[in-house]
Design a protein around this motif. Sequence first.
Motif, PDB file in Angstrom:
ATOM      1  N   CYS A  49       0.842  -1.185   0.000  1.00 46.68           N
ATOM      2  CA  CYS A  49       0.000   0.000   0.000  1.00 46.68           C
ATOM      3  C   CYS A  49       0.883   1.243   0.000  1.00 46.68           C
ATOM      4  O   CYS A  49       1.831   1.342   0.781  1.00 46.68           O
ATOM      5  N   CYS A  50       0.563   2.161  -0.879  1.00 45.45           N
ATOM      6  CA  CYS A  50       1.278   3.432  -0.969  1.00 45.45           C
ATOM      7  C   CYS A  50       0.355   4.519  -0.439  1.00 45.45           C
ATOM      8  O   CYS A  50      -0.670   4.825  -1.043  1.00 45.45           O
ATOM      9  N   LEU A  51       0.699   5.088   0.716  1.00 42.91           N
ATOM     10  CA  LEU A  51      -0.094   6.152   1.322  1.00 42.91           C
ATOM     11  C   LEU A  51       0.548   7.482   0.954  1.00 42.91           C
ATOM     12  O   LEU A  51       1.614   7.829   1.463  1.00 42.91           O
ATOM     13  N   ARG A  52      -0.083   8.228   0.057  1.00 42.51           N
ATOM     14  CA  ARG A  52       0.455   9.506  -0.395  1.00 42.51           C
ATOM     15  C   ARG A  52       0.306  10.540   0.717  1.00 42.51           C
ATOM     16  O   ARG A  52      -0.773  10.726   1.257  1.00 42.51           O
ATOM     17  N   LYS A  53       1.394  11.177   1.092  1.00 44.39           N
ATOM     18  CA  LYS A  53       1.371  12.150   2.193  1.00 44.39           C
ATOM     19  C   LYS A  53       0.616  13.417   1.785  1.00 44.39           C
ATOM     20  O   LYS A  53       0.756  13.896   0.663  1.00 44.39           O
ATOM     21  N   ALA A  54      -0.162  13.953   2.715  1.00 48.50           N
ATOM     22  CA  ALA A  54      -0.843  15.221   2.475  1.00 48.50           C
ATOM     23  C   ALA A  54       0.185  16.352   2.449  1.00 48.50           C
ATOM     24  O   ALA A  54       0.006  17.342   1.737  1.00 48.50           O
ATOM     25  N   GLU A  55       1.257  16.204   3.229  1.00 46.45           N
ATOM     26  CA  GLU A  55       2.347  17.181   3.249  1.00 46.45           C
ATOM     27  C   GLU A  55       3.635  16.496   2.792  1.00 46.45           C
ATOM     28  O   GLU A  55       4.402  15.991   3.615  1.00 46.45           O
ATOM     29  N   PRO A  56       3.892  16.457   1.464  1.00 50.18           N
ATOM     30  CA  PRO A  56       5.117  15.820   0.977  1.00 50.18           C
ATOM     31  C   PRO A  56       6.356  16.520   1.526  1.00 50.18           C
ATOM     32  O   PRO A  56       6.346  17.726   1.764  1.00 50.18           O
ATOM     33  N   GLY A  57       7.408  15.745   1.745  1.00 56.39           N
ATOM     34  CA  GLY A  57       8.655  16.318   2.235  1.00 56.39           C
ATOM     35  C   GLY A  57       8.761  16.358   3.741  1.00 56.39           C
ATOM     36  O   GLY A  57       9.781  16.765   4.281  1.00 56.39           O
TER      37      GLY A  57
END
Length: 159
Positions: A75-83
């Motif tokens: 599962c790839c959970l895309r961050k709401a705040e990348p970085g």
Amino acid sequence: MIPASAKWYDRRDAVYIEFCVADSKDVKVNFDKTKFGFTCIGGTDNVKHENEVDLFEAIDQSESKQKRTDRSVLCCLRKAEPGKAWPRLTKEKAKLTWLSVDFNNWKDWEDDSDEEMGNFDQFSDMNNMGGEDDLPDLDGAAEDEDSADSDDEKMPDLE
């Protein structure tokens, strides 16, 4: 229901969780803004697995994805705040017995920069790091009684 064992790792834009369930069926993944849920039936004995995590930070549910293979579900959970680094997967510091860090895929990306990677590349040119040609000849060094070491005195004979 039994929790499935899982490994996780952090990257700049996403957090990855791999559920180690062979031959999984009826896989359901629930991506919520601050919560993540996983259920499936796995193995030849059709064990029901269920995992739920209150996440460390918010994720972008619409950009999060899953991929099932015969051996696991990634599962790839895309961050709401990348970085922004996640020091742990869970909101609370509690240790989950079924969850561990995937050190094979872990990468300290926070300090990465192109300049530092360029510095690392210079080491790839060093093919002979401490090879045999760089070593002094140690054969017979212990037999050389004229050495300059003052603490290498001759031992008395044993009686």
